[in-house]
Design an enzyme around this catalytic site. Structure first.
Site, PDB file in Angstrom:
ATOM      1  N   GLU A 229       0.872 -18.075  -0.019  1.00  0.00           N
ATOM      2  CA  GLU A 229       0.371 -16.858   0.629  1.00  0.00           C
ATOM      3  C   GLU A 229      -0.538 -17.156   1.808  1.00  0.00           C
ATOM      4  OE1 GLU A 229      -1.629 -12.506  -0.374  1.00  0.00           O
ATOM      5  OE2 GLU A 229      -1.346 -13.963  -1.986  1.00  0.00           O
ATOM      6  N   LYS A 245       2.409  -8.916  -2.955  1.00  0.00           N
ATOM      7  CA  LYS A 245       2.227  -8.046  -4.116  1.00  0.00           C
ATOM      8  C   LYS A 245       3.611  -7.716  -4.654  1.00  0.00           C
ATOM      9  CE  LYS A 245      -1.823  -7.579  -5.486  1.00  0.00           C
ATOM     10  NZ  LYS A 245      -1.959  -8.457  -6.660  1.00  0.00           N
TER      11      LYS A 245
END
Length: 427
Positions: A229, A245
């Protein structure tokens, strides 16, 4: 003293992991290792920083405004440093800020298969000497050999039922209107075998490399990260963030694996969860952006990693002219994807269910040649050396929303910790 002179010297390609393996015992050993994919074009390897700062609790980011830390810098912001305004004083489990400046560094361009020795100094002669040191590291490369699992077992800090109860509590708080989403984590601890060290864990993750993999050791502290990420890129005034997410496990059966990816892409729950964090990051970036410049470039893209599928979005902005790296980090840290919405309230709720996180879900960042790149420290283990050897702590979390099922969220944390668990203990 700042290092304004820079020499950048092209060299013949060597694998960055092999070069890092040769430097692993040196002070301040550093490896920022990408997978060479679309998001991970560059890797960096270095050792022997000439300036190291380890800030205690509450020190802030003013060090990053010091010209001495304007280039060739690697830093780590602990999650709790950013959460403290919401949580109040809590026990410290890791320094708020760690910084190291590297006069000598190797940069590996995976796209062109070229290495650059980067030397920084007070003048061109000093920069050339530093470049010579960096170039010499290529000759010390050691082809990695897969070590045995360095850990017998991971010990959970709390039983699975405690995590499910925490999820249920957060769902109830969401129903009561207290917040919309909170990222709740589980933690595991353990000790490495006496003959092992944290770099062995990095070697065992090599077959599952991510865009923002890392090893960093300063003194008796080390981290190993296999993070996919991106928290921030800040380059020539342009800001980009890529919150994750939404997760599904990979499956060895290709048909089932494709079905899981499609399920994630079509999941109304996961898309809503992702969109909440996209909106939060848009708001955070707006604090430092030119008005009207914040844009959602990509929404709900499925990215497939060795053990999980993720739902990822991309948000960008143009920074105001006076904004620097410290200002951007102050406006956006901790990352919204690992806190929740509203961020301040989510961090308070997290603190009610978790002890301090330390390294996990903080950020590891590199500042070089005017560019800031910062990862979110998920899929990350923090190590501290004690009299009996290295001990570690690692966590995995899930975003809890109104329709979260406690058992499903527990299973998601198991999927997320899988690669690191197998690196530590074996399959």
């Amino acid at each position: 003293m700042s290092l304004p002179a820079v020499e950048r010297r092209p060299l013949t390609w060597r694998e960055p992991l092999a070069v890092a393996n040769g430097l692993r015992r040196l002070d301040g050993a550093l490896a920022l290792l990408s997978d060479g994919g679309a998001l991970g074009r560059w890797s960096f390897v270095a050792a022997d920083p000439d300036r190291v700062v380890i800030e205690p609790v509450g020190a802030g980011l003013d060090r990053l405004r010091d010209p001495d830390f304007a280039d060739g810098v690697v830093g780590l912001l602990a999650y709790d440093a950013g959460a403290r305004p919401a949580t109040g004083p809590r026990p410290s489990v890791w320094p708020d800020l760690m910084l190291a400046r590297y006069p000598a560094m190797l940069a590996f361009d995976h796209e062109t298969r070229q290495v650059f020795a980067i030397g920084r100094g007070v003048d061109p002669a000093a920069a050339g000497v530093a470049a010579d040191i960096a170039a010499g590291w290529l000759a010390t490369a050691v082809s990695p050999v897969l070590p045995s699992p360095p850990v017998d077992r991971l010990e959970p800090e709390a039983p699975p039922a405690a995590y499910e109860a925490a999820v249920a509590d957060v769902v109830a708080r969401i129903a009561a209107g207290e917040l919309f989403q909170a990222n709740i984590a589980r933690a595991w601890t353990g000790a490495l075998h006496a003959d092992a060290d944290p770099f062995d864990v990095l070697l065992r993750l090599a077959g599952r490399a991510s865009a923002y993999g890392a090893f960093w050791r300063l003194g008796d502290r080390a981290i190993v990260s296999n993070s996919p990420e991106l928290f921030l890129i800040f380059d020539a005034g342009r800001i980009e963030t890529r919150p994750i997410k939404g997760t599904r496990p990979r499956d060895p059966d290709p048909a089932r694996d494709a079905a899981l990816a499609a399920e994630l892409a079509d999941s109304a729950k996961d898309r809503a969860e992702n969109l909440m964090i996209v909106d939060l990051m848009r708001n955070d970036l707006a604090r430092v952006a030119v008005p009207g410049s914040v844009h959602v470039d990509r929404l709900f893209e499925v990215e497939s990693l060795p053990t999980v599928h993720h739902l990822v979005s991309t948000v960008s902005a143009r920074a105001r002219s006076e904004i620097g790296a410290a200002d951007l980090l102050e406006a956006t840290f901790p990352p919204g994807s690992i806190t929740g919405a509203p961020k301040h309230q989510a961090m308070k709720v997290i603190a009610g269910h978790e002890p301090p996180r330390g390294v996990w879900c903080g950020s590891l960042f590199h500042i070089g040649e005017g560019r800031l790149t910062a990862s979110v420290l998920i899929r990350t283990a923090a190590f501290e050396r004690e009299a009996g050897g290295w001990r570690f702590r690692t966590l995995a979390g899930a975003g809890i929303v109104a329709d979260s099922d406690p058992a499903a969220e527990l299973a998601e944390t198991d999927a997320k910790i899988r690669a690191l668990r197998e690196a530590l203990t074996g399959p």
